[in-house]
Design an enzyme around this catalytic site. Sequence first.
Site, PDB file in Angstrom:
ATOM      1  N   ASN A 208      79.935  30.559 -29.660  1.00  0.00           N
ATOM      2  CA  ASN A 208      81.024  29.621 -29.889  1.00  0.00           C
ATOM      3  C   ASN A 208      82.064  30.300 -30.774  1.00  0.00           C
ATOM      4  O   ASN A 208      81.885  31.449 -31.199  1.00  0.00           O
ATOM      5  CB  ASN A 208      80.514  28.301 -30.491  1.00  0.00           C
ATOM      6  CG  ASN A 208      79.786  28.502 -31.821  1.00  0.00           C
ATOM      7  OD1 ASN A 208      80.132  29.371 -32.628  1.00  0.00           O
ATOM      8  ND2 ASN A 208      78.757  27.692 -32.056  1.00  0.00           N
ATOM      9  N   GLU A 211      80.831  31.487 -34.184  1.00  0.00           N
ATOM     10  CA  GLU A 211      79.983  32.676 -34.091  1.00  0.00           C
ATOM     11  C   GLU A 211      80.800  33.931 -33.790  1.00  0.00           C
ATOM     12  O   GLU A 211      80.486  35.020 -34.275  1.00  0.00           O
ATOM     13  CB  GLU A 211      78.914  32.443 -33.027  1.00  0.00           C
ATOM     14  CG  GLU A 211      77.864  31.428 -33.473  1.00  0.00           C
ATOM     15  CD  GLU A 211      77.064  30.837 -32.324  1.00  0.00           C
ATOM     16  OE1 GLU A 211      76.037  30.186 -32.592  1.00  0.00           O
ATOM     17  OE2 GLU A 211      77.478  31.001 -31.154  1.00  0.00           O
ATOM     18  N   ASP A 278      72.869  24.890 -26.152  1.00  0.00           N
ATOM     19  CA  ASP A 278      71.615  25.089 -25.412  1.00  0.00           C
ATOM     20  C   ASP A 278      71.801  24.722 -23.941  1.00  0.00           C
ATOM     21  O   ASP A 278      71.313  25.409 -23.040  1.00  0.00           O
ATOM     22  CB  ASP A 278      70.500  24.227 -26.010  1.00  0.00           C
ATOM     23  CG  ASP A 278      70.156  24.606 -27.438  1.00  0.00           C
ATOM     24  OD1 ASP A 278      70.422  25.757 -27.824  1.00  0.00           O
ATOM     25  OD2 ASP A 278      69.618  23.746 -28.153  1.00  0.00           O
TER      26      ASP A 278
END
Length: 335
Positions: A208, A211, A278
């Site tokens: 993302n 990150e 996820d």
Amino acid sequence: MTAKKDRLKKFVTSEMSKVHILVVGDVMLDKYYYGEVTRISPEAPVPITRVVNTKDTMGGAANVAHNLALLGCQTSIAGFVGDDYHCQTLIDKFISRGIDYKGIIYREEPTTTKLRVIGGHQQMLRLDFEDTESVKPLYANRLLNYVEQTLENGIDAIIISDYGKGACTEDVCSSIIELCNNSEVPVFVDPKGREWEKYTNADYITPNVKEINAILEKPIKNRDEAIQQAANYIMSKFKIKNVLATRSECGLSMVSPKQVTHIPTKSQEVFDVSGAGDTVIAVFALGIAGGLPARDAAYLANLAASVVVAKLGTYAVSKDELEQVLLKQMQEENK
């Protein structure tokens, strides 16, 4: 466009069950206590929550596996747990979803567990039960032996789900990626932290924006051009072949050496983004492993994420839900 829609519909309705994926990483249990808050405690200035419901769900790498299993994918999981009550709860859930858990390895440390207290729609407290030290070589070797054996038996893809809880060490990640490269099996990485050298030579990585900024000298804004430049930097520096950047309200960006696709988010009321990453890597990897072009797999992952963010707490999208949101999106695009 018609060919793409037909391909996606066929894949979702009848082809996902043909794919076998192994998820490796930080296995967790998510516990939720839901309650009502009507007064402040006389013992301390904190709200009193009267618990009216509880829920246990698979978290971390286990949530990735949960998404895959609900979509009908043949799913295996490998990671570390403690010999405790929380572990048994996870094992029961693996069994109920048909997830192969022969790769689950017991160690002395506790099973990573996050306990959340929810008042109405507001998270009020989180308690973490965990030991984030890097896994000991003895257990890491057992994990790698299992991965190697699974590759020899035949697998369509491996997902590394790194939550920074000690399972995804440099040795574990680099060894899995090397094994996958040698076996010509695609490996997908959901990254964590700043040490991305351990992901070198991965086929796909799904960070993302936060990150991405963790590894850049100068943070970027959530804009198409900036994301594309950052993705090119990631591919060059870490020799990662493709980047799928998840961008919250801005959707997804699929960046490959010869192609860039920006996919806008599907308009949706957002309750909770936990677990959305996820879902993205699960659906994206399932699409790629099942033979979809990268942009189509990313498109499908974006739709799946739109279902998850509208739910409170960790949530796994089902095959029926994905099929419904796909058909609805197709109808809207035909207007």
